[in-house]
Design an enzyme around this catalytic site. Structure first.
Site, PDB file in Angstrom:
ATOM      1  N   CYS A  22      -9.787 -41.748 -14.770  1.00 31.72           N
ATOM      2  CA  CYS A  22     -10.454 -40.643 -14.826  1.00 31.72           C
ATOM      3  C   CYS A  22     -11.449 -40.856 -13.554  1.00 31.72           C
ATOM      4  O   CYS A  22     -12.589 -41.570 -13.878  1.00 31.72           O
ATOM      5  CB  CYS A  22     -10.933 -40.652 -16.204  1.00 31.72           C
ATOM      6  SG  CYS A  22     -12.142 -39.416 -16.519  1.00 31.72           S
ATOM      7  N   CYS A  53     -15.028 -39.975 -15.258  1.00 35.17           N
ATOM      8  CA  CYS A  53     -15.565 -41.103 -15.917  1.00 35.17           C
ATOM      9  C   CYS A  53     -16.051 -42.168 -14.792  1.00 35.17           C
ATOM     10  O   CYS A  53     -17.220 -42.694 -15.024  1.00 35.17           O
ATOM     11  CB  CYS A  53     -14.580 -41.625 -16.768  1.00 35.17           C
ATOM     12  SG  CYS A  53     -13.727 -40.489 -18.042  1.00 35.17           S
ATOM     13  N   ASP A  54     -15.423 -42.474 -13.998  1.00 34.14           N
ATOM     14  CA  ASP A  54     -15.549 -43.585 -13.132  1.00 34.14           C
ATOM     15  C   ASP A  54     -15.963 -43.292 -11.743  1.00 34.14           C
ATOM     16  O   ASP A  54     -16.373 -44.254 -10.769  1.00 34.14           O
ATOM     17  CB  ASP A  54     -14.253 -44.480 -13.291  1.00 34.14           C
ATOM     18  CG  ASP A  54     -13.954 -44.957 -14.586  1.00 34.14           C
ATOM     19  OD1 ASP A  54     -14.771 -45.248 -15.390  1.00 34.14           O
ATOM     20  OD2 ASP A  54     -12.847 -45.005 -15.044  1.00 34.14           O
TER      21      ASP A  54
END
Length: 305
Positions: A132, A135-136
């Site tokens: 992701c 997300c990261d």
């Protein structure tokens, strides 16, 4: 056992649905599934969930579960094998606990990322390997990043992470991308992104102390020539598999297995779906939580008919 609502799943969607339903006075059973807390528990750090500055995914899910328990929701640590219509109710069959009767169901079983099953993938998961970029990507400031895939998700990930990374290499096993044309044009114009064709990721290696990703080995599938590249982070973007196999013969799903909904309602009256099992586009915890709230509100309307 008889309930007004059975929630299948314990990720952000399932927990939020449980919170909303319990506060509405509905008699709820939450069935955890085989991964309590869902796939978010394998995320190293969450910084994009409202009210949370920085917290490991498992800690965030622990907080949600405690809130669910505090509202008196009964939690069953089991998995659902199947369910069916039984007169005015539904019969839910679990793997270990037998049969449960309920007036309504929310399916919130999520989706799992497709993985490559190569050396280093499991060892360095959450240590430089993830699925992701939204997300990261923020944690890739000044780093060398590899993105694997050729569809919209891979191109979106490469473009997003280029806002932070020193450089981005996108590899695809074919000599063309499946992503939308407009997205491809943005990709090829981006000076930070290098696209390598007919390449497959065959191994992920560690850094000097083997604490996180330090290099990757890729192979040209035409020449079979292998190349090792220094790399700090790997995003695997080859798709997701919705956890809907147990109910595909009962509720309507699309060709990829995602449950088809309208305002979380499925084609079966009294059955609802929330989160990644019905969302092939966004796959974000906060959106899954929102879906869970909607599903619980729709269940309340259904039960009050």
């Amino acid at each position: 056992m008889n309930f007004e609502l059975v929630i299948i799943g314990s990720g952000p969607a399932g927990n939020t649905a449980a919170i909303y339903a319990a506060r509405a006075g509905i008699k709820v059973l939450q069935i955890s599934g085989n991964q309590l807390g869902g796939q978010l528990t394998s995320t190293s750090e969450i910084e994009n969930f409202p009210g949370v500055k920085a917290l490991p995914g498992i800690a965030l899910m622990d907080v949600m579960q405690e809130q669910v328990k505090s509202l008196g929701v009964e939690i069953m640590y089991d998995t659902v094998v199947s369910f069916k219509k039984a007169e005015d109710n539904f019969s839910v069959l679990t793997e270990y606990s037998g049969e449960i009767t309920t007036k309504s169901i929310i399916i919130a079983t999520g989706a799992n990322p497709r993985l490559l099953r190569i050396n280093g993938e499991k060892e360095f998961w959450s240590k430089g390997v993830s699925t992701c970029a939204t997300c990261d990507g923020f944690f890739c400031k000044g780093k060398k990043v590899l993105v694997v895939g050729g569809g919209n998700t891979a191109v979106e990930d490469a473009l997003f992470v280029s806002n932070f990374a020193e450089s981005v290499t996108l590899i695809h096993r074919k000599d063309f991308l499946r992503a939308e044309k407009a997205m491809q044009e943005r990709l090829f114009k981006n000076p930070k992104i290098n696209v390598m064709w007919n390449q497959e990721l065959v191994e992920i290696k560690g850094n000097a102390d083997n604490s996180r990703v330090g290099a990757v080995k890729i192979k040209n599938n035409l020449s079979n020539i292998e190349t090792e590249l220094p790399m700090d982070h790997v995003f695997i973007a080859i798709g997701y598999v919705p956890n809907s196999a147990f109910c595909k013969d009962f509720v309507q799903c699309d060709d990829d297995g995602y449950i088809i909904t309208s305002d979380t309602k499925t084609n079966i009256s009294g059955v609802f779906a929330a989160g990644d099992v019905m969302d092939p586009k966004y796959r974000q915890a906060v959106i899954a939580a929102g879906n869970g709230a909607i599903a619980a509100i729709e269940v309340q309307k259904f039960l009050n008919k």
